[in-house]
Design a protein around this motif. Structure first.
Motif, PDB file in Angstrom:
ATOM      1  N   GLU A  85       0.092   2.669  13.638  1.00 34.01           N
ATOM      2  CA  GLU A  85      -0.606   1.275  12.494  1.00 34.01           C
ATOM      3  C   GLU A  85      -1.568   1.689  11.496  1.00 34.01           C
ATOM      4  O   GLU A  85      -1.533   1.602  10.950  1.00 34.01           O
ATOM      5  CB  GLU A  85      -0.507   0.073  13.250  1.00 34.01           C
ATOM      6  N   HIS A  86      -2.542   2.367  11.988  1.00 26.91           N
ATOM      7  CA  HIS A  86      -4.358   2.536  11.694  1.00 26.91           C
ATOM      8  C   HIS A  86      -4.832   3.515  12.480  1.00 26.91           C
ATOM      9  O   HIS A  86      -4.390   4.469  13.445  1.00 26.91           O
ATOM     10  CB  HIS A  86      -5.005   1.559  12.430  1.00 26.91           C
ATOM     11  N   ALA A  87      -5.667   3.700  11.265  1.00 26.08           N
ATOM     12  CA  ALA A  87      -6.792   5.366  11.303  1.00 26.08           C
ATOM     13  C   ALA A  87      -7.893   5.032  12.298  1.00 26.08           C
ATOM     14  O   ALA A  87      -7.693   4.126  12.749  1.00 26.08           O
ATOM     15  CB  ALA A  87      -6.829   5.677  10.135  1.00 26.08           C
ATOM     16  N   CYS A  88      -8.614   5.546  12.746  1.00 27.34           N
ATOM     17  CA  CYS A  88     -10.309   5.470  13.375  1.00 27.34           C
ATOM     18  C   CYS A  88     -10.138   4.059  13.119  1.00 27.34           C
ATOM     19  O   CYS A  88     -10.618   4.320  11.122  1.00 27.34           O
ATOM     20  CB  CYS A  88     -10.633   6.740  13.065  1.00 27.34           C
ATOM     21  N   ARG A  89     -11.116   3.435  13.495  1.00 29.55           N
ATOM     22  CA  ARG A  89     -11.913   2.620  12.855  1.00 29.55           C
ATOM     23  C   ARG A  89     -13.131   2.230  11.879  1.00 29.55           C
ATOM     24  O   ARG A  89     -13.563   2.239  10.985  1.00 29.55           O
ATOM     25  CB  ARG A  89     -12.603   1.290  14.206  1.00 29.55           C
ATOM     26  N   GLY A  90     -13.927   3.432  12.439  1.00 28.52           N
ATOM     27  CA  GLY A  90     -14.899   3.467  11.911  1.00 28.52           C
ATOM     28  C   GLY A  90     -14.475   4.412  10.199  1.00 28.52           C
ATOM     29  O   GLY A  90     -14.273   4.308   9.134  1.00 28.52           O
ATOM     30  N   CYS A  91     -13.452   5.184  10.645  1.00 32.99           N
ATOM     31  CA  CYS A  91     -13.116   5.725   8.827  1.00 32.99           C
ATOM     32  C   CYS A  91     -11.965   5.173   7.937  1.00 32.99           C
ATOM     33  O   CYS A  91     -12.507   4.997   7.019  1.00 32.99           O
ATOM     34  CB  CYS A  91     -12.457   6.996   9.508  1.00 32.99           C
ATOM     35  N   SER A  92     -11.744   4.247   8.780  1.00 32.50           N
ATOM     36  CA  SER A  92     -10.865   2.747   7.993  1.00 32.50           C
ATOM     37  C   SER A  92     -12.288   2.292   7.200  1.00 32.50           C
ATOM     38  O   SER A  92     -12.340   2.076   6.185  1.00 32.50           O
ATOM     39  CB  SER A  92     -10.225   1.165   9.092  1.00 32.50           C
ATOM     40  N   GLN A  97     -14.448   1.280   2.099  1.00 32.37           N
ATOM     41  CA  GLN A  97     -16.148   1.156   1.369  1.00 32.37           C
ATOM     42  C   GLN A  97     -15.689   1.714  -0.334  1.00 32.37           C
ATOM     43  O   GLN A  97     -16.675   1.222  -1.065  1.00 32.37           O
ATOM     44  CB  GLN A  97     -17.197   1.528   1.803  1.00 32.37           C
ATOM     45  N   VAL A  98     -14.493   2.424  -0.504  1.00 38.60           N
ATOM     46  CA  VAL A  98     -14.835   3.626  -1.354  1.00 38.60           C
ATOM     47  C   VAL A  98     -15.217   2.857  -3.167  1.00 38.60           C
ATOM     48  O   VAL A  98     -14.270   2.407  -2.445  1.00 38.60           O
ATOM     49  CB  VAL A  98     -13.530   4.611  -1.571  1.00 38.60           C
ATOM     50  N   ALA A  99     -15.901   3.978  -3.412  1.00 42.34           N
ATOM     51  CA  ALA A  99     -15.311   2.836  -5.471  1.00 42.34           C
ATOM     52  C   ALA A  99     -14.848   3.262  -5.394  1.00 42.34           C
ATOM     53  O   ALA A  99     -13.869   3.913  -5.725  1.00 42.34           O
ATOM     54  CB  ALA A  99     -16.837   2.827  -5.626  1.00 42.34           C
ATOM     55  N   HIS A 100     -13.926   2.058  -7.140  1.00 36.53           N
ATOM     56  CA  HIS A 100     -13.335   3.015  -7.790  1.00 36.53           C
ATOM     57  C   HIS A 100     -13.659   4.490  -8.188  1.00 36.53           C
ATOM     58  O   HIS A 100     -15.216   4.979  -8.910  1.00 36.53           O
ATOM     59  CB  HIS A 100     -13.025   2.126  -9.124  1.00 36.53           C
ATOM     60  N   MET A 129      -3.446  -0.921   3.837  1.00 36.72           N
ATOM     61  CA  MET A 129      -4.325  -1.395   4.227  1.00 36.72           C
ATOM     62  C   MET A 129      -5.178  -1.399   2.382  1.00 36.72           C
ATOM     63  O   MET A 129      -6.406  -1.152   2.070  1.00 36.72           O
ATOM     64  CB  MET A 129      -5.340   0.013   4.316  1.00 36.72           C
ATOM     65  N   GLY A 130      -4.609  -1.035   1.409  1.00 37.23           N
ATOM     66  CA  GLY A 130      -4.330  -1.483   0.118  1.00 37.23           C
ATOM     67  C   GLY A 130      -5.970   0.035  -0.486  1.00 37.23           C
ATOM     68  O   GLY A 130      -6.692  -0.007  -1.334  1.00 37.23           O
ATOM     69  N   TRP A 131      -5.339   1.247  -0.002  1.00 38.33           N
ATOM     70  CA  TRP A 131      -6.137   2.361  -0.397  1.00 38.33           C
ATOM     71  C   TRP A 131      -5.016   3.342  -0.718  1.00 38.33           C
ATOM     72  O   TRP A 131      -5.486   4.461  -1.333  1.00 38.33           O
ATOM     73  CB  TRP A 131      -6.304   3.210   0.970  1.00 38.33           C
ATOM     74  N   GLU A 132      -4.021   2.570  -1.861  1.00 41.10           N
ATOM     75  CA  GLU A 132      -3.236   3.542  -2.691  1.00 41.10           C
ATOM     76  C   GLU A 132      -4.295   4.636  -3.601  1.00 41.10           C
ATOM     77  O   GLU A 132      -3.789   5.428  -4.143  1.00 41.10           O
ATOM     78  CB  GLU A 132      -2.735   3.009  -3.675  1.00 41.10           C
ATOM     79  N   MET A 133      -5.883   3.974  -4.409  1.00 45.54           N
ATOM     80  CA  MET A 133      -6.465   4.461  -4.863  1.00 45.54           C
ATOM     81  C   MET A 133      -6.575   6.551  -4.453  1.00 45.54           C
ATOM     82  O   MET A 133      -7.026   7.658  -4.952  1.00 45.54           O
ATOM     83  CB  MET A 133      -7.681   4.036  -5.571  1.00 45.54           C
ATOM     84  N   ILE A 134      -6.584   6.323  -3.071  1.00 42.66           N
ATOM     85  CA  ILE A 134      -7.610   7.789  -2.489  1.00 42.66           C
ATOM     86  C   ILE A 134      -6.381   8.639  -2.681  1.00 42.66           C
ATOM     87  O   ILE A 134      -5.904   8.252  -1.265  1.00 42.66           O
ATOM     88  CB  ILE A 134      -8.188   6.644  -1.072  1.00 42.66           C
ATOM     89  N   PRO A 135      -6.962   9.438  -3.198  1.00 41.64           N
ATOM     90  CA  PRO A 135      -5.721  10.884  -3.009  1.00 41.64           C
ATOM     91  C   PRO A 135      -5.972  11.329  -1.221  1.00 41.64           C
ATOM     92  O   PRO A 135      -7.419  11.646  -0.701  1.00 41.64           O
ATOM     93  CB  PRO A 135      -6.193  12.068  -3.755  1.00 41.64           C
ATOM     94  N   TRP A 136      -5.085  11.800  -0.613  1.00 43.20           N
ATOM     95  CA  TRP A 136      -4.988  11.684   0.961  1.00 43.20           C
ATOM     96  C   TRP A 136      -3.847  13.256   1.356  1.00 43.20           C
ATOM     97  O   TRP A 136      -2.846  12.659   1.025  1.00 43.20           O
ATOM     98  CB  TRP A 136      -5.284  10.389   1.960  1.00 43.20           C
ATOM     99  N   TYR A 137      -5.143  13.692   1.653  1.00 37.68           N
ATOM    100  CA  TYR A 137      -3.971  14.982   2.065  1.00 37.68           C
ATOM    101  C   TYR A 137      -4.139  15.441   3.590  1.00 37.68           C
ATOM    102  O   TYR A 137      -4.502  14.820   4.868  1.00 37.68           O
ATOM    103  CB  TYR A 137      -4.723  16.427   1.274  1.00 37.68           C
TER     104      TYR A 137
END
Length: 249
Positions: A85-92, A97-100, A129-137
């Motif tokens: 359900e979740h990634a690491c709390r710290g990594c999350s 915090q990632v800006a546009h 989590m609303g992180w669609e902007m971040i490319p994630w591999y």
């Protein structure tokens, strides 16, 4: 909690005293970034393969055509607390915090996250989590172990010169907690913020301060700075310099 209340004049005096130390810290941070831009690089000779939303991707593909690449190793995979359900709390918290990313992209820089979770799980997590902007591999080989992020989070920086890729910087532990803002990301790249005030090696790309800034939905590659914004930023900077020269707080 003990409260120490003072007059407005005493408060301003205390603020000005602390401001001197804060400016020293800012200047030291700028000097450190300048030294970072002069670090030697190491060539990446090994070929790495990732899985992305569109299938297999090489390390070069992660640049998305830009010269600079920042890779944050996020822990999201079997065995991590919170999975699936979740990634690491710290990594999350880092992701939150990632800006546009349009601002980084405008400085020829790409930011991506990388984990060992399958793409289907990553897509579901990003949507939730609303992180669609971040490319994630998805990491599929020894990339994490080879770049010091096999057992712990960390941020690697790479530079692409034609077909050649170089590792230029690495930061982890508490260094990662400052990441998220456009400025802190640019400060760890080899080209920096690319503004004229920076102390960078000769020949590095630099443009007038403030002039490249834009709304995140309005960047146009290769476009000249908006004339009206140039006027506004020049006027604002002049007013600030005049206030400094007058000695007014």
């Amino acid at each position: 909690m003990q409260i120490h209340a003072v007059s407005a004049q005493e408060w301003e005096a205390a603020r000005q005293k602390l401001l001197l130390k804060e400016k020293e810290l800012t200047h030291a941070r700028d000097a450190l970034a300048a030294e970072r831009r002069r670090m030697p690089w190491v060539a990446v000779e090994k070929k790495y393969e990732f899985e992305g939303p569109k299938g297999k991707a090489s390390l070069s593909d992660l640049f998305e055509g830009r010269r600079q690449l920042i890779v944050y190793r996020a822990f999201y995979e079997p065995g991590v607390f919170g999975w699936p359900e979740h990634a690491c709390r710290g990594c999350s918290m880092v992701a939150d915090q990632v800006a546009h990313l349009a601002h980084l992209n405008a400085r020829d820089t790409t930011l991506v996250f990388a984990s060992r979770a399958p793409q289907a799980d990553i897509a579901r997590l990003k949507a939730r989590m609303g992180w669609e902007m971040i490319p994630w591999y998805t990491i599929t080989d020894s990339f994490d172990a080879d770049f010091d992020v096999g057992e712990w989070h960390g941020t690697n920086v790479f530079f692409r010169d034609g077909d050649k890729i170089y590792r230029t910087y690495f930061i982890n532990n508490r260094g990662d907690e400052q990441m998220g803002s456009t400025w802190n990301y640019l400060d760890i790249t080899p080209l920096g913020r690319q503004e004229e005030w920076e102390d960078s090696p000769e020949g590095y790309p630099q443009t007038p301060t403030y002039k490249w800034w834009n709304w995140h939905d309005s960047y146009v590659p290769g476009a000249a700075p908006d004339k009206r914004w140039v006027e506004v930023s020049d006027a604002g900077e002049a007013a600030f310099r005049n206030k400094q020269a007058s000695g007014k707080p």
